[in-house]
Design an enzyme around this catalytic site. Structure first.
Site, PDB file in Angstrom:
ATOM      1  N   LYS A   1      28.659  -6.836  12.587  1.00 14.99           N
ATOM      2  CA  LYS A   1      29.994  -6.611  12.272  1.00 14.99           C
ATOM      3  C   LYS A   1      30.233  -5.074  11.855  1.00 14.99           C
ATOM      4  CE  LYS A   1      30.521 -11.283  10.500  1.00 14.99           C
ATOM      5  NZ  LYS A   1      29.166 -11.686  11.012  1.00 14.99           N
TER       6      LYS A   1
ATOM      7  N   GLU B   1      20.170 -13.248 -11.616  1.00 13.44           N
ATOM      8  CA  GLU B   1      19.090 -13.666 -12.482  1.00 13.44           C
ATOM      9  C   GLU B   1      18.393 -15.033 -11.958  1.00 13.44           C
ATOM     10  OE1 GLU B   1      18.194 -14.829 -17.034  1.00 13.44           O
ATOM     11  OE2 GLU B   1      20.280 -15.402 -16.081  1.00 13.44           O
TER      12      GLU B   1
END
Length: 602
Positions: free
Chosen positions: A401, A307
């Site tokens: 990665k 939020e």
């Protein structure tokens, strides 16, 4: 356009000098003794001189210049105006056929006019520079060649806050020379001694980004204990009110060249369209939103689980792009129904999927199922939603990665790439691409904010291993290349960004310490050992992959020889079956079955 009062006054001064040059041309022609008949001829033709030169100078727009800031471009424009005025005058006088008119005057006069008018402007600039108050101007040393220093001096004169006390050049042959009254005081090797001698505590790095040796010069300047400044980048010139040096940042040490975007192509893709961004409140997601907003989208749909992050983004974009319709949702990509409702309500034509868990150690222990649900299921839901609402393009942000992963985060991102390729076969009307890149400077959870905070506390700066290396790029560069890849990509492709040369993390720590004005004696570096799942180095390609070039120099396409297929239904069923706390070994075994190149220590 009517002339302003100041321009009219300057025109009158110029006409007086043009008239003076007219008589001087006659005097020179006749060895300072004008015969009476030619003196009368000079008087007779004077009425034509002023309007012809006034017309030439006005056509050349000379009176838009500010004399206090006159330079070579303005003098060249003045020369064009004088030449034009001289040609008009010569044409008029030759057509009027004045008897016995000395034509050499028509050659001498423009030369004298240029000298007189140029001298007046140069004199005024010299006077204004000497009389302008210098209170508040701080001295600094310019570090760079004479060519670099010339550009820096122009910027300093426009800033009003700094004064060049000297130049320190890396070129030995330039020592002892001067530029615009500023002397080359020595070489970069003696920077600390020179700064102490002239009483200066600031150095302006004038060497261009990407130039050979720039990083070494920057580090040496930092070692001298000087506060480092550099010239503003092109985008900063546009944002700030006036040109002014700024502090050197870590991005300057990397010396990466600006990204060249296909602005026309991106405008055609984004302008007037609805674009949806997941993970919009994150480092990459928020920068993507900023870049997308620049291309004039009609509606930008921002989705993030946080939020506070989505609130911050809303405040920023409303202020920066009040004309754009921004729609801001707090939603989790793991909830397919919620994501589908958002997409169906807005019908995006382009979807950028940046929502992911990316912190390796956190995802390696206790949170493995969360990485699986967000990085794999979240990607599956976002990709399917894009196909269901018939979006033109779907772009997923991946990571280096994901290549030969040794950790859960990397393995889940590799699975996400495979999921995108699987969904691409299901929804052929949408172009699905993934974009793989390394670490981003300043992104949340990256080493730079961590190191900066540790330096602020007085150290130590913690590095896991003295030989660990990583690829780095800036947040704007990463976001721009994601946009470019989204424009160029064909469905199922994985793009690899040019990350430049890998950087040792310990060197990165040293750079930040030196940029803070400290030394390693003040802020020590401590090695803590590799964390679970962490590699010494990252790869951008797996062992069975090669790359193919693209029209963009910083983008390549990964070509895989044997592609693993991920069945979405099986993934959904397995995650539902194992529940909220699956066995550590069980989860990793399942991941290795889905991603064979995944390796881990039991």
């Amino acid at each position: 356009m009517p002339l302003r009062k100041e321009s009219l006054l300057l025109l009158l001064v110029d006409m007086a000098l043009v008239l003076l040059a007219w008589w001087a041309a006659f005097w020179l022609r006749f060895n300072l003794d004008i015969p009476p008949e030619f003196e009368a001829l000079a008087v007779q033709t004077t009425g034509w001189v002023l309007p012809c030169y006034a017309l030439g100078l006005l056509i050349s727009r000379v009176y838009r210049h500010v004399w206090s800031y006159i330079g070579l471009p303005e003098l060249r424009q003045l020369g064009a105006g004088v030449l034009l005025g001289g040609l008009i005058l010569a044409a008029v006088l030759l057509m009027l056929r004045f008897p016995n008119f000395p034509r050499s005057v028509l050659v001498l006069h423009p030369l004298l006019v240029l000298v007189f008018l140029g001298a007046a402007r140069a004199g005024w600039r010299t006077f204004s520079e000497r009389t302008t108050p210098s209170a508040g101007e701080r001295p600094l040393l310019i570090v760079g060649t004479l060519q670099d220093a010339a550009d820096a001096l122009r910027t300093l004169k426009g800033s009003g806050n700094w004064r060049a006390a000297g130049i320190v050049s890396p070129v030995l042959a330039e020592q002892g020379r001067s530029l615009q009254g500023v002397e080359v005081l020595g070489s970069v090797n003696n920077l600390a001694d020179i700064a102490e001698e002239v009483g200066v505590h600031t150095a302006l790095m004038a060497i261009a980004p990407g130039a050979p040796g720039r990083r070494d010069v920057l580090l040496r300047s930092a070692e001298a204990g000087l506060s480092l400044m550099t010239l503003p980048r092109a985008d900063e010139w546009l944002r700030q009110e006036g040109p002014s040096p700024r502090k050197v940042e870590l991005e300057d040490l990397l010396g990466r060249d600006p990204v060249q975007l296909d602005v026309k192509g991106l405008s055609e893709l984004l302008s007037g369209q609805t674009v949806l961004v997941t993970g919009a409140g994150g480092s990459i997601g928020s920068e993507l939103c900023r870049q997308i907003a620049r291309f004039g989208v009609s509606r930008l749909v921002c989705v993030d689980v946080s939020e506070y992050a989505i609130y911050q983004l809303e405040q920023e974009l409303r202020a920066a792009h009040p004309q754009m319709q921004g729609i801001y949702y707090t939603a989790n990509v793991r909830e397919s129904a919620r994501l589908e409702a958002i997409a169906q309500a807005n019908k995006p034509s382009v979807v950028f999927h940046a929502a992911a868990y990316k912190h390796v150690p956190l995802m390696e222990e206790l949170n493995e199922i969360e990485a699986l649900r967000t990085n794999v299921l979240g990607t599956l839901h976002a990709a399917r939603v894009a196909g269901q609402c018939r979006a033109k393009r779907f772009v997923m942000i991946s990571t280096d990665k994901a290549v030969n992963p040794t950790n859960v985060m990397g393995a889940t991102k590799r699975m996400a790439e495979l999921v995108v390729q699987g969904v691409a076969a299901e929804f052929t009307a949408t172009e699905y691409v993934s974009v793989r890149f390394g670490n981003v400077l300043g992104s949340s959870g990256s080493v730079v904010p961590l190191f900066t905070a540790q330096i602020a506390r007085g150290g130590p700066v913690t590095v896991t291993h003295p030989d660990i290396v990583r690829y780095f790029m800036t947040i704007p560069e990463a976001a721009q290349l994601v946009l470019q890849a989204g424009l160029m990509g064909r469905s199922g492709q994985i793009f690899v960004l040019d990350m430049g040369e890998p950087v040792k993390i310990v060197e990165l720590a040293r750079m930040l310490i030196r940029l803070s004005g400290k030394t390693e004696q003040d802020i020590p570096i401590a090695f803590t050992g590799l964390r679970p799942g962490e590699k010494l180095y990252e790869e951008l390609l797996a062992n069975d992959e090669t790359t193919a070039p693209t029209p963009h120099p910083k983008l390549r396409v990964a070509i895989t020889s044997g592609q693993q297929v991920v069945v979405a239904a099986e993934v959904l069923q397995w995650i539902e079956t194992v529940g909220p706390a699956p066995d550590r070994a069980l989860l990793r075994d399942w991941l290795r079955h889905q991603v064979p190149e995944y390796t881990f220590q039991a």
